[in-house]
Scaffold this active site. Structure first.
Site, PDB file in Angstrom:
ATOM      1  CG  LEU A   1      -1.653   1.355   1.592  1.00 12.24           C
ATOM      2  CD1 LEU A   1      -2.480   1.818   0.894  1.00 12.24           C
ATOM      3  CD2 LEU A   1      -1.962   1.010   3.233  1.00 12.24           C
TER       4      LEU A   1
ATOM      5  NE  ARG B   1      -2.960  -1.677  -3.983  1.00 14.68           N
ATOM      6  CZ  ARG B   1      -2.178  -2.381  -2.784  1.00 14.68           C
ATOM      7  NH1 ARG B   1      -2.730  -1.982  -1.599  1.00 14.68           N
ATOM      8  NH2 ARG B   1      -1.169  -3.222  -2.909  1.00 14.68           N
TER       9      ARG B   1
ATOM     10  CG  HIS C   1       1.494  -8.318  -1.903  1.00 15.03           C
ATOM     11  ND1 HIS C   1       1.494  -7.468  -3.176  1.00 15.03           N
ATOM     12  CD2 HIS C   1       1.343  -7.530  -0.971  1.00 15.03           C
ATOM     13  CE1 HIS C   1       1.409  -6.218  -2.755  1.00 15.03           C
ATOM     14  NE2 HIS C   1       1.017  -6.279  -1.408  1.00 15.03           N
TER      15      HIS C   1
ATOM     16  CD  GLN D   1       1.843  -3.142  -5.088  1.00 14.64           C
ATOM     17  OE1 GLN D   1       0.712  -3.371  -4.960  1.00 14.64           O
ATOM     18  NE2 GLN D   1       2.283  -2.019  -3.959  1.00 14.64           N
TER      19      GLN D   1
END
Length: 311
Positions: A89, A113, A197, A246
């Site tokens: 973040l 997000r 992730h 990412q």
């Protein structure tokens, strides 16, 4: 001196964050008061409740608003970095520091997000586990052997001796067992709401890709070291593509710090609650001097120290 700003990620948030800044600095108050979100960001940061502040969709804009407010204060004292990075973040705050995203775009984007990441995790039985004192190759072997039970990946390369795996719970738990058999000192399940992730976050990446088509990425004024590369972007790479990647791939934080050190960075200021990133820096590149800004008093002390070193 070559100075870098680094920005804390999710998990560092705490109730009360930013209150002392808000009461002392109009520049900081302006950021909190004008945040383009559909909830009372200031009240949630200052008063909680903690369980709501810790929900991904709320944590992300709260953390970035805090980071932007502190960054603007540093800039008001004519303290500027020569490089920036952020953990997960925190990468969006680094892009703000580098002039790539304006204030409202950065906060609005991480609010989207956070929601997209929550939605991608909905209905999944997932987990993340910190693995201590095992090298990357052995942990990758553990993940490969556990993959028959589901998705499990190394999602954070934090510092020497600390890696994080994530994915579907059964596979993550089995990979942790294998990691211990291969020599890991400890495996500690983390309190998280999703398999961040990992490739299970692809739906969030898809949402971000569409959003990035609607916003402006300005010229990068200083290098940003990107999580998914562990270093700056190549000339031909797009920031939008790196951010999409990412959210669903590993965070190479140890590699980022090593690359910063190789590029001459000798001083780092960590911006955000806590000292997690400073601890990672000390374990990775102990020659780099670290400061952290969590409180208004921290800010005054760090600003005085840096100005004293004639930036």
């Amino acid at each position: 001196m070559k100075l870098a700003f680094v920005y804390a990620g999710q998990g560092s948030q705490k109730v009360g964050m930013g209150r002392d800044f808000y009461e002392r600095y109009p520049e900081f108050a302006s950021v909190m008061d004008s945040a383009p979100v559909d909830f009372d960001l200031k009240q949630l940061c200052f008063d909680g409740p903690e369980d709501r502040l810790s929900q991904t969709r709320y944590t992300q804009p709260c953390m970035v608003a805090f980071a932007i407010g502190v960054t603007e204060l540093l800039y008001s004292r004519e303290i500027y970095p020569q490089a920036a990075a952020g953990l997960s973040l925190g990468e969006y705050s680094a892009l703000y520091a580098a002039g790539v995203l304006d204030r409202n775009t950065a906060i609005r984007t991480v609010a989207l997000r956070g929601k997209a990441m929550e939605e991608a995790a909905a209905g999944l039985e997932c987990g993340m586990t910190a693995v201590l004192a095992l090298d990357r190759e052995k942990l990758q072997t553990a993940c490969d052997r556990a993959a028959e039970l589901g998705v499990v990946q190394i999602c954070n390369y934090n510092c020497p001796g600390q890696l994080v795996i994530g994915g579907e719970k059964a596979a993550v738990d089995r990979a942790g067992e294998i990691a211990k058999e291969l020599g890991a000192k400890r495996c500690m399940p983390l309190k998280v709401s999703g398999p961040f992730h990992t490739r299970l976050m692809k739906p969030a990446g898809d949402v971000l890709r569409k959003h990035f088509e609607t916003i402006t990425f300005h010229k990068m004024e200083i290098p940003v070291y990107f999580n998914c590369k562990g270093g700056p972007k190549a000339e031909e790479e797009s920031i939008a593509a790196l951010l999409e990647r990412q959210v669903q791939s590993s965070v190479y934080w140890e590699d980022t710090i090593r690359r910063m050190e190789a590029d001459g960075v000798d001083t780092i200021v960590e911006i955000g609650p806590g000292k997690t990133l400073s601890a990672f820096v000390k374990k990775t590149a102990p020659s780099i001097r670290t400061y952290n800004i969590d409180t208004a008093d921290d800010f005054e002390k760090v600003a005085a120290a840096l100005k004293g070193e004639d930036l």
